[in-house]
Design an enzyme around this catalytic site. Structure first.
Site, short mmCIF file in Angstrom:
data_model
loop_
_atom_site.label_atom_id
_atom_site.label_comp_id
_atom_site.label_asym_id
_atom_site.label_seq_id
_atom_site.Cartn_x
_atom_site.Cartn_y
_atom_site.Cartn_z
N SER A 37 26.55 54.30 79.78
CA SER A 37 26.20 53.01 80.67
C SER A 37 27.50 52.06 80.69
CB SER A 37 24.96 52.29 80.29
OG SER A 37 24.96 51.11 80.77
N ASP A 97 18.55 54.92 84.10
CA ASP A 97 18.88 54.51 85.52
C ASP A 97 17.65 53.66 85.91
OD1 ASP A 97 20.67 55.13 87.64
OD2 ASP A 97 18.89 55.42 88.79
N GLY A 182 20.20 40.49 86.13
CA GLY A 182 19.60 41.33 87.37
C GLY A 182 18.43 40.56 88.22
N HIS A 209 10.01 48.08 81.45
CA HIS A 209 10.24 49.39 81.75
C HIS A 209 10.96 50.10 80.84
CE1 HIS A 209 12.92 46.48 83.16
NE2 HIS A 209 13.73 47.37 83.90
P1 ITT Z 1 25.11 52.08 84.52
O1 ITT Z 1 24.75 52.85 85.71
O2 ITT Z 1 26.06 51.96 84.18
O3 ITT Z 1 23.97 52.11 83.32
P2 ITT Z 1 24.23 49.95 86.21
O4 ITT Z 1 23.80 48.34 86.19
O5 ITT Z 1 25.11 50.37 87.50
O6 ITT Z 1 24.66 50.45 84.90
P3 ITT Z 1 21.76 51.26 87.42
O7 ITT Z 1 22.53 52.04 88.36
O8 ITT Z 1 20.76 51.79 86.48
O9 ITT Z 1 22.76 50.43 86.33
O10 ITT Z 1 21.34 49.92 88.40
C1 ITT Z 1 20.26 49.11 87.59
C2 ITT Z 1 20.39 47.86 88.41
O11 ITT Z 1 19.06 47.51 88.70
C3 ITT Z 1 20.92 46.71 87.55
O12 ITT Z 1 22.34 46.46 87.91
C4 ITT Z 1 20.16 45.62 87.74
O13 ITT Z 1 20.49 44.78 88.86
C5 ITT Z 1 18.78 46.21 87.88
N1 ITT Z 1 17.98 46.12 86.81
C6 ITT Z 1 17.82 47.23 86.05
N2 ITT Z 1 17.19 46.92 85.04
C7 ITT Z 1 16.79 45.79 85.19
C8 ITT Z 1 16.02 44.89 84.45
O14 ITT Z 1 15.63 45.43 82.99
N3 ITT Z 1 15.95 43.66 84.60
C9 ITT Z 1 16.61 43.25 85.67
N4 ITT Z 1 17.31 43.78 86.70
C10 ITT Z 1 17.28 45.23 86.34
#
Ligand code: ITT
Length: 229
Positions: A37, A97, A182, A209
């Site tokens: 990540s 993810d 997020g 989650h």
């Molecule tokens: P990596 O792929 O490098 O792990 P990323 O931020 O791009 O980082 P994702 O593709 O899994 O990760 O996208 C997840 C998005 O969903 C993240 O950027 C947040 O905007 C949202 N998200 C995931 N988990 C969250 C949480 O616990 N609380 C709030 N928003 C969350």
């Protein structure tokens, strides 16, 4: 067994200490494991949920890591990330993810949560993304939504444990709270009577989650070696 913070930490310590990843060294308390990540918020949460593990991300080792997440599901994308990093480091990897799925929007932004509203390669900031989602939801009375987290612990190309978990709630009409990251200020949890961003971090890291998925991984590890030998 895993439902209180102290019990969880004790159980995790015990389970991970005993784990011997096939093809690798025996892992002990304080072990390091790769986390596929670039999201420091995820690392901070997962480190708090699995306190016995030091998570090493590609950036720590100066590794360029930006796999193309072109799966149709969270789980596919988690596997893409895990396998991509495994190919670089040849050691066990965890990947996450995740995203927010809104019922009325047929599950969007879903797997596109990180890139929701982005123009070209430039991602929006959290506040802008949240404002965009609220504007898209204007006039919709049905507010059901959930966070989803697919998490994979991968030992090699063919051997992995995968789990997908959710945190259910309702989309607020305006952001609430300062904690988390997020979309946390947008998801209201009726049982807690607050948004995810209003939860103390320790509570988010028990209910979320991501917490539920990580606990399933820890429990699975326990099953691999019930004798503790
Ligand atoms: P990596 O792929 O490098 O792990 P990323 O931020 O791009 O980082 P994702 O593709 O899994 O990760 O996208 C997840 C998005 O969903 C993240 O950027 C947040 O905007 C949202 N998200 C995931 N988990 C969250 C949480 O616990 N609380 C709030 N928003 C969350």
């Amino acid at each position: 067994m895993f439902n209180s913070g102290a019990n969880l930490r004790a159980s995790l310590r015990a389970s991970w200490r005993r784990v011997d990843f096939r093809g690798g060294a025996a892992y002990t308390f304080g072990m390091t494991i790769w986390f596929a990540s670039g999201n420091e918020h995820k690392r901070a949460e997962l480190s708090a949920i699995l306190p016995q593990v030091e998570l090493r991300v590609p950036a720590d080792a100066g590794l360029a890591f930006d796999p193309v997440e072109d799966g149709d599901e969270f789980l596919e994308n988690a596997l893409i990330k895990a396998r991509s990093l495994f190919r670089l480091v040849k050691q066990p990897v965890i990947a996450d993810d995740s995203g927010l799925c809104v019922d009325t929007l047929d599950g969007r932004p879903g797997i596109h949560s990180a890139r929701y509203g982005c123009v070209g390669d430039v991602r929006l900031g959290d506040a802008e993304r949240n404002a965009l989602l609220l504007s898209e939801m204007e006039g919709f009375p049905m507010r059901g939504a959930c966070f989803v987290c697919a998490m994979v612990l991968l030992f090699n190309e063919n051997r992995f444990f995968a789990v997908q978990e959710t945190l259910e709630g309702e989309l607020l009409r305006e952001p609430r709270g300062e904690e988390g990251f997020g979309y946390d200020p947008l998801l209201y949890l009726p049982e807690q009577r607050c948004s995810v961003a209003e939860l103390p971090p320790e509570l988010k890291n028990t209910l979320s989650h991501r917490a539920k998925a990580a606990r399933a991984i820890a429990a699975w590890l326990e099953l691999q070696n019930p004798s503790g030998l």
